[in-house]
Scaffold this active site. Structure first.
Site, PDB file in Angstrom:
ATOM      1  N   PHE A 111     -59.403-104.755 -27.998  1.00 59.04           N
ATOM      2  CA  PHE A 111     -58.802-105.031 -26.699  1.00 59.04           C
ATOM      3  C   PHE A 111     -59.933-105.135 -25.681  1.00 59.04           C
ATOM      4  O   PHE A 111     -61.049-104.704 -25.937  1.00 59.04           O
ATOM      5  CB  PHE A 111     -57.830-103.911 -26.305  1.00 59.04           C
ATOM      6  CG  PHE A 111     -56.750-103.677 -27.304  1.00 59.04           C
ATOM      7  CD1 PHE A 111     -55.565-104.381 -27.238  1.00 59.04           C
ATOM      8  CD2 PHE A 111     -56.919-102.761 -28.337  1.00 59.04           C
ATOM      9  CE1 PHE A 111     -54.558-104.173 -28.169  1.00 59.04           C
ATOM     10  CE2 PHE A 111     -55.918-102.539 -29.269  1.00 59.04           C
ATOM     11  CZ  PHE A 111     -54.743-103.256 -29.186  1.00 59.04           C
ATOM     12  N   CYS A 112     -59.632-105.703 -24.533  1.00 62.85           N
ATOM     13  CA  CYS A 112     -60.705-105.777 -23.549  1.00 62.85           C
ATOM     14  C   CYS A 112     -60.167-106.082 -22.180  1.00 62.85           C
ATOM     15  O   CYS A 112     -59.032-106.526 -22.008  1.00 62.85           O
ATOM     16  CB  CYS A 112     -61.750-106.831 -23.943  1.00 62.85           C
ATOM     17  SG  CYS A 112     -61.254-108.527 -23.618  1.00 62.85           S
ATOM     18  N   THR A 113     -60.998-105.816 -21.193  1.00 63.63           N
ATOM     19  CA  THR A 113     -60.811-106.307 -19.837  1.00 63.63           C
ATOM     20  C   THR A 113     -62.042-107.115 -19.499  1.00 63.63           C
ATOM     21  O   THR A 113     -63.165-106.629 -19.643  1.00 63.63           O
ATOM     22  CB  THR A 113     -60.659-105.152 -18.830  1.00 63.63           C
ATOM     23  OG1 THR A 113     -59.502-104.380 -19.161  1.00 63.63           O
ATOM     24  CG2 THR A 113     -60.527-105.700 -17.425  1.00 63.63           C
ATOM     25  N   ASN A 129     -65.176-104.739 -20.478  1.00 59.23           N
ATOM     26  CA  ASN A 129     -65.032-103.529 -21.267  1.00 59.23           C
ATOM     27  C   ASN A 129     -64.459-103.927 -22.619  1.00 59.23           C
ATOM     28  O   ASN A 129     -63.480-104.681 -22.681  1.00 59.23           O
ATOM     29  CB  ASN A 129     -64.063-102.537 -20.616  1.00 59.23           C
ATOM     30  CG  ASN A 129     -64.669-101.824 -19.429  1.00 59.23           C
ATOM     31  OD1 ASN A 129     -65.884-101.722 -19.297  1.00 59.23           O
ATOM     32  ND2 ASN A 129     -63.812-101.319 -18.546  1.00 59.23           N
TER      33      ASN A 129
END
Length: 297
Positions: A111-113, A129
């Protein structure tokens, strides 16, 4: 509140540390170019960590389904990746199927931002992130410098055993983070590309002339509301608005990426970069992730 959190976020990373750096020469044959990993990692530790990731991520039936891939690797995986996977298996003393599965495992549950933002002078900054539900990956995170003819062709941050890049930068050209987030070197050169199997399904560029100087992308289509349990996008938007375009830079972008839950308990590492300033590429490992109590100390 958000202004205070942005100031305090500098405290959040007192325990952060830089990943080891590995130089990979693209002039070397694919089968041997990843040998420098062995200068940084113990093979026994690598295999133990890889087994943990595989066993907790990939269903057993996938192992059997990969049999034809192992037999005809070059048919299923293009060059030079097939050769790199063979070499990785040799370096690790692992089976070819295990290295293929490990690469698939890294693809399954990340997952990421990602944030791309432009300041008032037209400089574009890119941060991300990477979140992953495996603590062991903090011990496998590496910065990689890819060399061609002795010069830096590109660099990035990845995990030992993975032959691609989750996060990368081509100096003075572009930056990219997983899920196809891209930033360039000139004003306006930032875009979120949402892809399906046929190609780009949506293009969401920066539009600074109309006040849209940043874009935030998590793991959900930006035109749809995220699940009620996921507040990363909303918090990141508020933190960026509190920062302001006149104050955005590499350091303040890192602070935005440090605010909970943009940074959360699964955050493995944070990267900030700008293709126009390639020496500023920075990735830090967050050994304990981030938690709400960290943000209100």
């Amino acid at each position: 509140m958000f202004s205070a959190l942005l100031l305090l976020s500098l405290v959040l990373c007192t325990s952060c540390f830089y990943p080891p750096v590995v130089n990979i020469s693209l002039d070397d044959p694919p089968e041997v170019r990843w040998a420098p990993l062995l200068k940084v990692f113990d093979v026994t530790d690598l295999n133990k960590a890889a087994a943990e990731v595989i066993d907790s991520t990939v269903p057993k039936w996938v192992h059997h389904a990969l049999a034809p891939v192992v037999v005809a690797l070059d048919k299923y995986i293009p060059s030079p990746y097939a050769g790199e996977i063979r070499g990785m298996a040799s370096h690790f003393g692992a089976t070819l199927s295990d290295i293929i599965i490990l690469n698939f495992a890294y693809e399954i549950s990340a997952f990421c931002t990602s944030i791309v933002a432009q300041d008032t002078s037209g400089h574009v900054y890119h941060g991300r992130n990477l979140d992953y539900p495996h603590d062991v990956l903090r011990n496998l995170t590496i910065n990689i410098i890819f060399l061609k003819n002795g010069e830096v062709a590109y660099r990035g941050t990845s995990f030992a055993g993975y032959v691609g890049l989750w996060t990368g930068q081509s100096p003075n050209k572009f930056t990219v983070s997983g899920d196809q987030r891209v930033a360039g070197v000139r004003g306006g050169e930032g875009v979120v590309i949402t892809r399906d199997r046929q190609g780009p399904a949506d293009i969401w560029p920066l539009d600074p002339l109309n006040g849209r100087w940043y874009r935030v992308e998590t793991n959900f289509d930006h035109w749809l509301p995220p699940p009620s349990r996921d507040h990363r996008r909303d918090i990141a938007n508020k933190a960026l608005n509190a920062t302001g375009q006149e104050n955005i830079n590499i350091d303040t972008l890192f602070q935005v990426l440090s605010v909970y839950p943009v940074c959360n308990g699964m955050t493995v590492y944070t990267t900030t970069m700008s293709a126009a300033f390639p020496d500023n590429y920075t990735s830090v490992i967050r050994p304990q992730g981030c938690h709400w109590t960290d943000s209100i100390v």
